[in-house]
Design an enzyme around this catalytic site. Structure first.
Site, mmCIF file in Angstrom:
data_model
loop_
_atom_site.group_PDB
_atom_site.id
_atom_site.type_symbol
_atom_site.label_atom_id
_atom_site.label_comp_id
_atom_site.label_asym_id
_atom_site.label_seq_id
_atom_site.Cartn_x
_atom_site.Cartn_y
_atom_site.Cartn_z
ATOM 1 N N SER A 143 -57.337 -19.811 -24.125
ATOM 2 C CA SER A 143 -56.192 -20.266 -24.926
ATOM 3 C C SER A 143 -56.164 -19.446 -26.201
ATOM 4 C CB SER A 143 -56.391 -21.749 -25.275
ATOM 5 O OG SER A 143 -55.490 -22.160 -26.276
ATOM 6 N N TYR A 156 -61.416 -29.092 -28.113
ATOM 7 C CA TYR A 156 -60.682 -28.081 -27.337
ATOM 8 C C TYR A 156 -60.946 -26.679 -27.898
ATOM 9 C CZ TYR A 156 -56.594 -26.035 -24.893
ATOM 10 O OH TYR A 156 -55.757 -25.275 -24.105
HETATM 11 P P1 NAD Z 1 -51.930 -29.428 -16.722
HETATM 12 O O1 NAD Z 1 -52.305 -30.748 -17.316
HETATM 13 O O2 NAD Z 1 -50.596 -29.274 -16.084
HETATM 14 O O3 NAD Z 1 -53.024 -28.979 -15.651
HETATM 15 C C1 NAD Z 1 -54.379 -29.257 -15.777
HETATM 16 C C2 NAD Z 1 -55.012 -29.251 -14.412
HETATM 17 O O4 NAD Z 1 -56.400 -29.587 -14.563
HETATM 18 C C3 NAD Z 1 -54.411 -30.290 -13.469
HETATM 19 O O5 NAD Z 1 -54.360 -29.776 -12.152
HETATM 20 C C4 NAD Z 1 -55.420 -31.427 -13.530
HETATM 21 O O6 NAD Z 1 -55.435 -32.240 -12.378
HETATM 22 C C5 NAD Z 1 -56.699 -30.636 -13.673
HETATM 23 N N1 NAD Z 1 -57.802 -31.458 -14.174
HETATM 24 C C6 NAD Z 1 -57.857 -32.202 -15.288
HETATM 25 N N2 NAD Z 1 -59.039 -32.854 -15.360
HETATM 26 C C7 NAD Z 1 -59.727 -32.500 -14.249
HETATM 27 C C8 NAD Z 1 -60.995 -32.844 -13.738
HETATM 28 N N3 NAD Z 1 -61.816 -33.697 -14.371
HETATM 29 N N4 NAD Z 1 -61.390 -32.292 -12.570
HETATM 30 C C9 NAD Z 1 -60.565 -31.447 -11.895
HETATM 31 N N5 NAD Z 1 -59.354 -31.087 -12.334
HETATM 32 C C10 NAD Z 1 -58.949 -31.608 -13.494
HETATM 33 O O7 NAD Z 1 -52.138 -28.391 -17.907
HETATM 34 P P2 NAD Z 1 -51.840 -26.832 -18.049
HETATM 35 O O8 NAD Z 1 -51.045 -26.657 -19.280
HETATM 36 O O9 NAD Z 1 -51.351 -26.253 -16.777
HETATM 37 O O10 NAD Z 1 -53.302 -26.294 -18.390
HETATM 38 C C11 NAD Z 1 -54.049 -25.457 -17.540
HETATM 39 C C12 NAD Z 1 -55.042 -24.659 -18.372
HETATM 40 O O11 NAD Z 1 -54.320 -23.807 -19.276
HETATM 41 C C13 NAD Z 1 -55.962 -25.522 -19.232
HETATM 42 O O12 NAD Z 1 -57.263 -24.988 -19.217
HETATM 43 C C14 NAD Z 1 -55.367 -25.381 -20.616
HETATM 44 O O13 NAD Z 1 -56.311 -25.558 -21.628
HETATM 45 C C15 NAD Z 1 -54.853 -23.954 -20.561
HETATM 46 N N6 NAD Z 1 -53.817 -23.665 -21.563
HETATM 47 C C16 NAD Z 1 -52.657 -24.369 -21.571
HETATM 48 C C17 NAD Z 1 -51.708 -24.073 -22.548
HETATM 49 C C18 NAD Z 1 -50.420 -24.804 -22.614
HETATM 50 O O14 NAD Z 1 -49.726 -24.639 -23.633
HETATM 51 N N7 NAD Z 1 -50.038 -25.576 -21.624
HETATM 52 C C19 NAD Z 1 -51.960 -23.071 -23.485
HETATM 53 C C20 NAD Z 1 -53.153 -22.383 -23.439
HETATM 54 C C21 NAD Z 1 -54.085 -22.690 -22.462
#
Ligand code: NAD
Length: 261
Positions: A143, A156
């Protein structure tokens, strides 16, 4: 894709960025291992839909990323069902927003487990399979918060900075065996994870939800646009390609200029 069919395992691929990455790899002919939380009938529909749409093999493993023994079982399935995992995308992640003095201890432990330690476990178990094939790609979805901080996100930010450090270390350990390890550091992407933190941010800061989007989330992003899931998925596909073989230990910002400031 030339040669034998490659297998991509994407943690947290039942929604958001992970599902976008799984879809992009399936469209390129990879066998897919899905993982993540959710309703079992919805996940099964997703699995079948992906397999049918792209004519590839897709399996789902329900490993909870807080549980090392379940992660080990998932990695073992990669070996049993596909003979190994060629591309590992550590994407599962959760967020919690609170001032540190009231940050719940169990939330700290959960975020460190899912956003950081799970990648240690998947990587330590994927490496022997990759060494055997003398090829591997590890892509960690970190991130912008792996590079800079924002208030109220202690766990985080700590986990994502840790994931950046893990990325650099792993990159050095098997560099001569065609195994690379890189991190993508997205800015804000409008997925469920971001939607969910808008009310909490509004509460912590005492402002409206619209103000959170305008003045907090996109305030940091000079382009004033969210990064899209499709853009991240396309970049992950590139990192898995032969053209990207010399990207190793790279911490790759994809944030509209946020961390350039
Ligand atoms: P999201 O909530 O849509 O997806 C998260 C995924 O992780 C889901 O499939 C969920 O089921 C899974 N998950 C959560 N807890 C879990 C567990 N205990 N065991 C197995 N799976 C689990 O969120 P997203 O935005 O798609 O995030 C995905 C990644 O991208 C994350 O690591 C997040 O930190 C990173 N990220 C997101 C953003 C953003 O702005 N959305 C920005 C930077 C980084």
């Amino acid at each position: 894709m030339s040669g034998q069919t490659k297998t991509a395992l994407i943690t947290g691929s039942t929604s958001g960025i992970g599902l976008g990455i799984a879809t992009a790899f399936a469209a390129q002919g990879y066998s897919i291992i899905l993982n993540g939380l959710g309703e079992s009938d919805e996940i099964e529909a997703m699995r079948v839909g992906l397999a049918k749409a792209h004519g590839v093999k897709v399996i789902y493993h329900p490993a909870n990323m807080t549980k090392p023994e379940e992660i080990a079982d998932m990695m073992q399935q990669g070996e049993t069902q596909f003979g190994g995992v060629d591309v590992l995308v550590n994407n599962a992640g959760v967020q919690f927003v609170s001032p540190i003095e009231s940050f719940p201890v169990e939330k700290w432990d959960q975020i460190i487990a899912i956003d950081l330690s799970s990648a240690f476990h998947t990587i330590r178990l994927a490496i022997p399979m990759m060494v055997k094939r003398k090829w591997g790609r590890i892509i960690n979805i970190a991130s912008a918060h792996g590079l800079v901080a924002s208030p109220f996100k202690s766990a985080y930010v700590a986990a994502k900075h840790g994931l950046v450090g893990l990325t650099k270390t792993v990159a050095l350990e098997h560099a001569q065996e065609n195994i690379t390890c890189n991190a993508i550091c997205p800015g804000y992407v409008l997925t469920g994870l971001v939607q969910a933190q808008i009310p909490d941010q509004a509460k912590s800061r005492g402002i409206s939800e619209d103000e959170v989007i305008k003045n907090v989330l996109l305030a940091a992003q000079p382009t004033k646009q969210f990064v899209t899931v499709e853009q991240i998925a396309a970049f992950a596909l590139y990192l898995a390609s032969e053209s990207a073989a010399q990207f190793n230990g790279a911490i790759l910002s994809m944030d509209g200029g946020w961390t350039a400031q």
